[in-house]
Design a protein around this motif. Structure first.
Motif, short mmCIF file in Angstrom:
data_model
loop_
_atom_site.label_atom_id
_atom_site.label_comp_id
_atom_site.label_asym_id
_atom_site.label_seq_id
_atom_site.Cartn_x
_atom_site.Cartn_y
_atom_site.Cartn_z
N THR A 78 0.73 -1.26 -0.05
CA THR A 78 -0.04 0.14 0.12
C THR A 78 0.76 1.02 -0.01
OG1 THR A 78 -0.03 0.16 2.54
CG2 THR A 78 -1.65 -1.26 1.55
N ASP A 104 -1.76 -5.87 3.38
CA ASP A 104 -2.57 -5.14 2.35
C ASP A 104 -3.63 -3.88 2.89
OD1 ASP A 104 -4.86 -6.18 3.37
OD2 ASP A 104 -5.42 -7.36 1.80
N ALA A 105 -4.15 -3.17 2.15
CA ALA A 105 -4.98 -1.99 2.56
C ALA A 105 -6.10 -2.24 3.61
CB ALA A 105 -5.63 -1.27 1.47
N LYS A 106 -6.43 -3.73 3.89
CA LYS A 106 -7.48 -4.14 4.77
C LYS A 106 -6.68 -4.77 6.18
CE LYS A 106 -11.20 -4.84 1.80
NZ LYS A 106 -11.98 -5.77 1.24
N GLY A 107 -5.35 -4.38 6.00
CA GLY A 107 -4.68 -4.99 7.41
C GLY A 107 -4.46 -6.44 7.26
N ARG A 108 -4.60 -7.19 6.15
CA ARG A 108 -4.23 -8.59 6.34
C ARG A 108 -2.91 -9.09 5.56
NH1 ARG A 108 -9.30 -9.62 2.03
NH2 ARG A 108 -7.84 -8.02 0.86
N ARG A 139 -0.57 -10.69 3.37
CA ARG A 139 -0.30 -11.29 2.05
C ARG A 139 0.65 -11.98 1.64
NH1 ARG A 139 -4.70 -9.09 -0.76
NH2 ARG A 139 -4.29 -10.62 -2.50
N ASP A 155 -4.25 3.21 1.20
CA ASP A 155 -4.70 2.84 2.40
C ASP A 155 -4.87 4.07 3.18
OD1 ASP A 155 -5.15 1.71 4.84
OD2 ASP A 155 -3.17 0.76 5.15
N TYR A 161 -5.81 4.29 6.15
CA TYR A 161 -4.91 4.55 7.57
C TYR A 161 -3.54 4.88 7.44
CZ TYR A 161 -9.15 2.32 9.56
OH TYR A 161 -10.15 2.15 9.93
N ARG A 163 -5.70 1.35 12.55
CA ARG A 163 -6.68 0.39 11.93
C ARG A 163 -7.55 -0.30 13.09
NH1 ARG A 163 -5.91 -0.96 6.94
NH2 ARG A 163 -3.71 -0.76 7.25
N ARG A 165 -13.13 2.89 10.05
CA ARG A 165 -12.40 3.33 8.59
C ARG A 165 -13.61 4.45 8.09
NH1 ARG A 165 -9.53 0.31 4.60
NH2 ARG A 165 -9.79 1.13 2.56
N GLU A 197 -12.66 7.98 6.12
CA GLU A 197 -12.54 8.42 5.01
C GLU A 197 -13.65 9.42 4.81
OE1 GLU A 197 -14.20 4.35 3.44
OE2 GLU A 197 -12.19 3.91 2.77
#
Length: 215
Positions: free
Chosen positions: A25, A117-121, A123, A138, A140, A170, A175, A179
């Motif tokens: 990100t 990733d952008a969802k905190g997962r 990868r 991202d 955050y 996060r 979220r 945004e």
């Protein structure tokens, strides 16, 4: 194999294709509004060359001589979006002779990769973006960058420091708030940043106590 060699400087190279970003990100909010990128079009050719010379992108040389960017991704992305095709780089590690199967594990051991990733997962490192313009936005990460610039934490040399702050935000900031109400969310982030919950993060600092004035 050499690492942490700050003395080397390489000629310009194509950042649009040949350089691999190390995270998933980026802070697109900063990249779009990067002050230096905005000033780029007003600079003379000589001033542009001087700027690039003084702002090298830290890279690690990997298998097949490919460059991997380990910092300043937002600057590289901002300049790329301004139409720039080459940048100056500073080699912080030359791992070209390292077997390919050991390269990414070595980067992980030095905290030069951040496969979140952008969802905190988390990868797979094999699926990292191959170009700087492929980094996902991202919010955050944007909030963490704004938090540092607002004095929420100190700028440090620790790898991916702002990404670590983004991970904390996060967990504690919704979220939708980030945004829809960025400035309001920044106030919440500032309060969180000076709390003991963040004291293990790089650049953490205690909020100064208010000065009591004598009557």
């Amino acid at each position: 194999m050499k690492a942490d060699d700050d003395s080397q400087a390489q000629p310009t190279h194509p950042c649009s294709a040949d350089s691999r970003p190390a995270p998933y990100t980026d802070d697109a909010r900063l990249s779009r509004g990067h002050a230096e990128a905005q000033a780029w079009r007003r600079r003379s050719i000589r001033a542009r060359e001087a700027y690039l010379d003084s702002h090298p992108i830290p890279v690690v040389v990997g298998p097949k001589g490919r460059y991997w960017m380990v910092d300043k991704h937002h600057l590289a992305r901002a300049l790329f979006e301004e139409g720039l095709k080459t940048v100056m780089v500073r080699i912080v590690g030359d791992l070209e002779d390292l077997p390919a199967r050991l390269f990414k594990p070595f980067l992980m051991s030095r905290h030069w990769l951040y496969p979140i990733d952008a969802k905190g997962r988390r990868r797979s490192v094999s699926r990292l973006p191959k170009r700087i313009d492929q980094l996902a936005d991202d919010p955050y990460r944007s909030l963490a960058g704004a938090l540092r610039r607002a004095g929420g934490f100190a700028k440090v040399k620790a790898p991916f420091a702002e990404f670590l702050w983004a991970a904390l935000l996060r967990l504690h900031v919704d979220r939708a708030l980030v945004e829809e109400g960025f400035e309001t969310t920044l106030d919440l982030a500032l309060a969180l940043a000076h709390d003991a919950i963040a004291d293990d993060l790089p650049g953490w600092c205690v909020m100064p106590a208010p000065v009591r004035r004598r009557a």
